[in-house]
Every structure is written in structure tokens, then in C-alpha cells.
Write a protein that holds these residues in place. Structure first.
Motif, PDB file in Angstrom:
ATOM      1  N   LYS A   1      64.334 -26.048  22.533  1.00 31.27           N
ATOM      2  CA  LYS A   1      65.539 -26.515  21.854  1.00 31.27           C
ATOM      3  C   LYS A   1      65.132 -27.259  20.594  1.00 31.27           C
ATOM      4  O   LYS A   1      64.147 -27.989  20.612  1.00 31.27           O
ATOM      5  CB  LYS A   1      66.331 -27.476  22.743  1.00 31.27           C
TER       6      LYS A   1
ATOM      7  N   GLN B   1      61.851 -29.526  21.326  1.00 33.70           N
ATOM      8  CA  GLN B   1      61.404 -29.758  22.703  1.00 33.70           C
ATOM      9  C   GLN B   1      61.150 -28.404  23.346  1.00 33.70           C
ATOM     10  O   GLN B   1      62.063 -27.578  23.450  1.00 33.70           O
ATOM     11  CB  GLN B   1      62.460 -30.517  23.513  1.00 33.70           C
ATOM     12  N   VAL B   2      59.927 -28.175  23.762  1.00 31.58           N
ATOM     13  CA  VAL B   2      59.616 -26.968  24.535  1.00 31.58           C
ATOM     14  C   VAL B   2      60.099 -27.202  25.968  1.00 31.58           C
ATOM     15  O   VAL B   2      59.682 -28.158  26.623  1.00 31.58           O
ATOM     16  CB  VAL B   2      58.110 -26.659  24.493  1.00 31.58           C
ATOM     17  N   LEU B   3      60.998 -26.339  26.419  1.00 31.98           N
ATOM     18  CA  LEU B   3      61.601 -26.495  27.749  1.00 31.98           C
ATOM     19  C   LEU B   3      60.700 -25.934  28.831  1.00 31.98           C
ATOM     20  O   LEU B   3      60.556 -26.505  29.899  1.00 31.98           O
ATOM     21  CB  LEU B   3      62.951 -25.768  27.792  1.00 31.98           C
TER      22      LEU B   3
ATOM     23  N   ASP C   1      72.153 -21.877  24.854  1.00 30.94           N
ATOM     24  CA  ASP C   1      71.934 -23.308  24.629  1.00 30.94           C
ATOM     25  C   ASP C   1      70.477 -23.612  24.305  1.00 30.94           C
ATOM     26  O   ASP C   1      70.097 -24.779  24.180  1.00 30.94           O
ATOM     27  CB  ASP C   1      72.398 -24.130  25.830  1.00 30.94           C
ATOM     28  N   TYR C   2      69.655 -22.575  24.191  1.00 33.14           N
ATOM     29  CA  TYR C   2      68.267 -22.793  23.796  1.00 33.14           C
ATOM     30  C   TYR C   2      67.743 -21.522  23.119  1.00 33.14           C
ATOM     31  O   TYR C   2      68.426 -20.496  23.109  1.00 33.14           O
ATOM     32  CB  TYR C   2      67.393 -23.188  24.992  1.00 33.14           C
TER      33      TYR C   2
END
Lengths: 242, 242
Positions: free
Chosen positions: B74, B82-84, B104-105
Motif C-alpha cells: 500500500k 508499506q509492504v503487506l 485496496d492495495y
DNA sequence: CGTTAAGTTGAAGCGTCTCAAGATTGGTGG
DNA sequence: CCACCAATCTTGAGACGCTTCAACTTAACG
């Protein structure tokens, strides 16, 4: 002593449930809800501070939170706590695809709560006969995962003040969904530490941030009360691209 | 120019898929997989660096990652990422309960990738006729949510070195699941910034932490190569209660 | 072997934490 | 109704972890 007990009669009816539009039993009308109520295993009540389940427990039930607030959290080995989310009425708590596996997080009542319980067998039976409920369950899971991704992104990347603003914005919008007038002062049954653990700062630092927001005339969040002053500014602070 | 294209023939067959045991089509045997293949919409290939979809897109497909590594992330308004999660072969990417809602990402290929695509209509059809697939999908979603909660907890609460250790432990265990010998040096197609964005620190600081782990004889993680020296110590650092 | 991108290291600054003292709140009993 | 208590919150001062910026080193690749 466990004070997490069966609710005294009379139980509330799903067909008349005020939070059903937000909950698992949303699909279909009052009639469908009435039919499904048979497979709601029980209603429970618990006082504020009661732990509902703990990480590591094999807990073969899930709950719709009917009334009150619940904090979902994980404890790290070093004793630190990460608050994963604050559940509000209508939210679905504790569901897993495999109820024989231990819970991966804990839940505690932040206020006195009423919970509608569904045990493993009943959940299976509900889903087997009802594709709408299966679809709704998937939708709830997707939505919770999306919220978790959003929190991960701001906890990982945003400075503390922005995290606090995002936390408050999310809470305010979820309260608004539930018909609360978020322009008025709101009672918030979360203390400094609860909020601090949600956004990944210490309660001491959160105090400073909170004081900053108050002095800037954005929100006054102290002593379990949230007084919104300038929600637009709060939103800009949280999501703005200035 | 979009280089995210249909895979040239011949397509691989679900009945012979080496990662199926980790994937959505796991339930049932080869025969079931063969039957379901008809509703796999297509196979795609993309080079390293290709963005597969972006937050905000209305992207009416989900994918099983067949080969390669994918980074899900995201972007915040301030430009931070931010790496999910890092998706590995067998992982299911991009599913939502409502495909008309925007993603959403975002997702980007970290290596050249091959993806098995499922479009909205085919997913519905697969689930309608096949309770096992529905159950497996719920299981996958629950598992992803659980991983996200775990990451949220350590990104929010653990010091940087422990976050790095937890990130590596998770990655190593997922590689081991896929039959890779994790006692040997492993090629990791993630750069400093990818890992830094996953654990919520700067790449500069990650360099220092990484040097620390190397000097302590735990792991040597540099230049896209992970050389494990003392996995027990790494695990203790990540999850230990010292 | 030279070029370029990525990673490393040093030094200084800032954000957040820790510890500790003081203030505010809500509850309790006089 | 008020005084007191315990819990919670606020504030200050100093320490520490992480970031920033910049110079240098290493790896990858033609």
C-alpha cells in the motif's frame, strides 16, 4: 472466576435486532433472521474487563457483538500488546475456518457486553443451507482483512500523530455508521493505553500528541471522552496529501 | 506499455500443477483439478517490476501465483510504502468479495511471474457448484488475515531487529513449505528497500541491523542472497521470550 | 574493466521512550 | 455534599532508536 455467563432471559430476537444490518445475519429480511435464530447457539453477557478468549485457546465459538465494545489484541513475548481492532456492535468476532486450531489473538470486553454466540456445528449448518450467509461471511472476512491491511500500513509508515488521526477517523466513521452523532462529544470506553497499543506508541507519547491536537483545535480526546472540534482538519491530518 | 500478457502456449494443467497443494484448487484430486481448469480464465506472464494491479483499480480478477514472487503493498499519501506481504507460488492474490469495489492495495512482480487468472464470473461459478472450493477460499482468507494480524503486531510493537528476524523466519518457513532447503544459501529477489518497507524501517537502518545479525553469526542477508548461519538463534531472536 | 545501481557506513538530528513527579478524574465513605 | 483515594492522565528531562543526508564501497553487467 469466569463471569462470562449466559444472558438471563429474555433473549433478544434476531428478527428485531437493531444491529443486524451490520452483522452476519444481514442478508434476507426479518423472516430469514427469525428462521436462523434457531442456530444461534446462545446469548452471553460479560462485564467490562472480562477476557472473552485468549490467544492459544481452542475456542469453538464465534460471536456477533450485540452490545458494548470489545478489544481484539495480540501479546508479544516481551509483554507488549498490539491492539488489532476495536469491535463495535454488529461486528463478528472469533471466527476461523478451522475451529480445532487455537485462536491467534485475544479479546477483552471494554464495556459490559452482550454477545450472540455461534458454535462450530451451528455455523456449518447455517452455511450449508444458506449461500447468502456464506457470501456474507466471506464479505465480512474480506472487510476485516482490508481494515487490517490499512492499519498495518499506517502503523508501519505514518508518524505517531497521523496514526492517531487515522485511528480516530476510522472510529468516528464506524460510530457514525451506527447512528451516533459524531459532531457531539462521545463517550469512548478506551483508555490512553488502549489507544496507544492500537497505534504502536507509548501512552506517554500519545498524551503529548493528544495535547497537540487539542491545542490545534482539532479534537479533544481525554478521560474517555472525545470532543470533536474540526473533523475536516482531523481527516486532512489523517489522509491528506499536504 | 503493459507487458502483463497472456502466457504463450502451452498452458500448464491444473491436474499436474506442482503448487496446487498450497493453492485454491487443493481440494479433491487431480481429476477435480482437471475439471475445474475449464474455469481458470487464463494464464498470464509478466516481467520483474511489472505492476499487476494498483490500489484504486477496479480489477475483476484474482490470481493464483504459479511461479515467481509478488510484492503486495500500500502507498500512503506521503509517498511511503508499506509492504503487506510477499506472495510465493501457490498464494492467492487479489481476491475480494466484491469485484466492483476498487482494490485496496497494489501488487508488483518481484521476479518474472506466471499467474493463473480467475475472473469474477468464473469464481462465482466455481464456488456455486463446489462447496469444497468455497471452504478452501474461506480458509485461505482466514489464513491471510491471520498473517496480517501477526505482521501488524510485530510492526507495531517489536524493535527493528526483532521485526527483521520475524520477517526472515516467516519467509524461511514459507520457503521450506515449498520444498526449498533453507539450510543452504537462498536467492531472495527482494532488495533492502523491499524488506525495509515490509518491517517499517528505512533501508539505511535495515543495513545496520543486517550488519549486526551478520556479525553475531545469525544470518548474512545481503545482495539478494540469504545465508543462514544459525536458524535457531534467529528463531530465538524473533519469538524468544528472553 | 568501466559504469551504474544498490548497499554500507558515519555523523548529526529528530521522534519516541523511559522514568518520575504532579494533575485530573471518578468513585467511596464520612 | 464534600474530602479523600486510587487510577489514570499529563508534563518535564534525559536517553535511545531510528532517520536523514552524504560519502564511500560492493555487486552486477555489458
Amino acid at each position: 472466576m469466569n463471569r462470562f455467563t449466559l444472558k438471563p432471559e429474555p433473549h433478544t430476537h434476531c428478527s428485531e435486532c437493531p444491529v443486524r444490518r451490520l452483522a452476519w445475519f444481514e442478508p434476507g429480511g426479518n423472516e430469514a433472521a427469525g428462521r436462523r435464530e434457531r442456530l444461534r447457539s446462545a446469548q452471553y453477557v460479560a462485564p467490562a474487563g472480562q477476557i472473552l478468549f485468549q490467544e492459544g485457546d481452542v475456542h469453538r465459538r464465534a460471536y456477533t457483538l450485540f452490545e458494548g465494545w470489545v478489544i481484539r489484541y495480540k501479546l508479544l513475548k516481551n509483554g507488549q500488546r498490539q491492539v488489532l481492532s476495536v469491535a463495535l456492535p454488529g461486528d463478528f468476532i472469533g471466527y476461523r475456518s478451522d475451529f480445532s486450531a487455537p485462536m491467534d489473538y485475544s479479546a477483552v470486553a471494554a464495556t459490559p457486553v452482550t454477545l450472540c454466540a455461534f458454535n462450530e456445528r451451528h455455523i456449518e449448518e447455517l452455511m450449508r443451507g444458506d449461500p447468502d450467509l456464506t457470501r456474507k461471511l466471506i464479505q465480512i472476512q474480506c472487510h476485516q482483512a482490508q481494515e487490517c491491511r490499512l492499519r498495518l500500513s499506517y502503523v508501519g509508515q505514518a508518524p505517531a500523530i497521523q496514526r492517531f488521526a487515522m485511528f480516530l477517523c476510522e472510529l468516528i466513521s464506524r460510530l457514525a455508521q451506527r447512528g451516533i452523532d459524531t459532531r457531539q462529544p462521545i463517550e469512548i470506553p478506551l483508555n490512553r493505553e488502549d489507544i496507544a497499543d492500537a497505534i504502536g506508541v507509548t501512552s506517554v507519547h500519545l498524551s503529548r500528541i493528544s495535547a497537540d491536537l487539542r491545542k490545534r483545535g482539532i479534537v479533544d480526546c481525554r478521560y474517555n471522552r472525545l470532543v470533536p472540534a474540526d473533523l475536516e482538519a482531523l481527516h486532512r491530518l489523517a489522509y491528506g496529501d499536504e
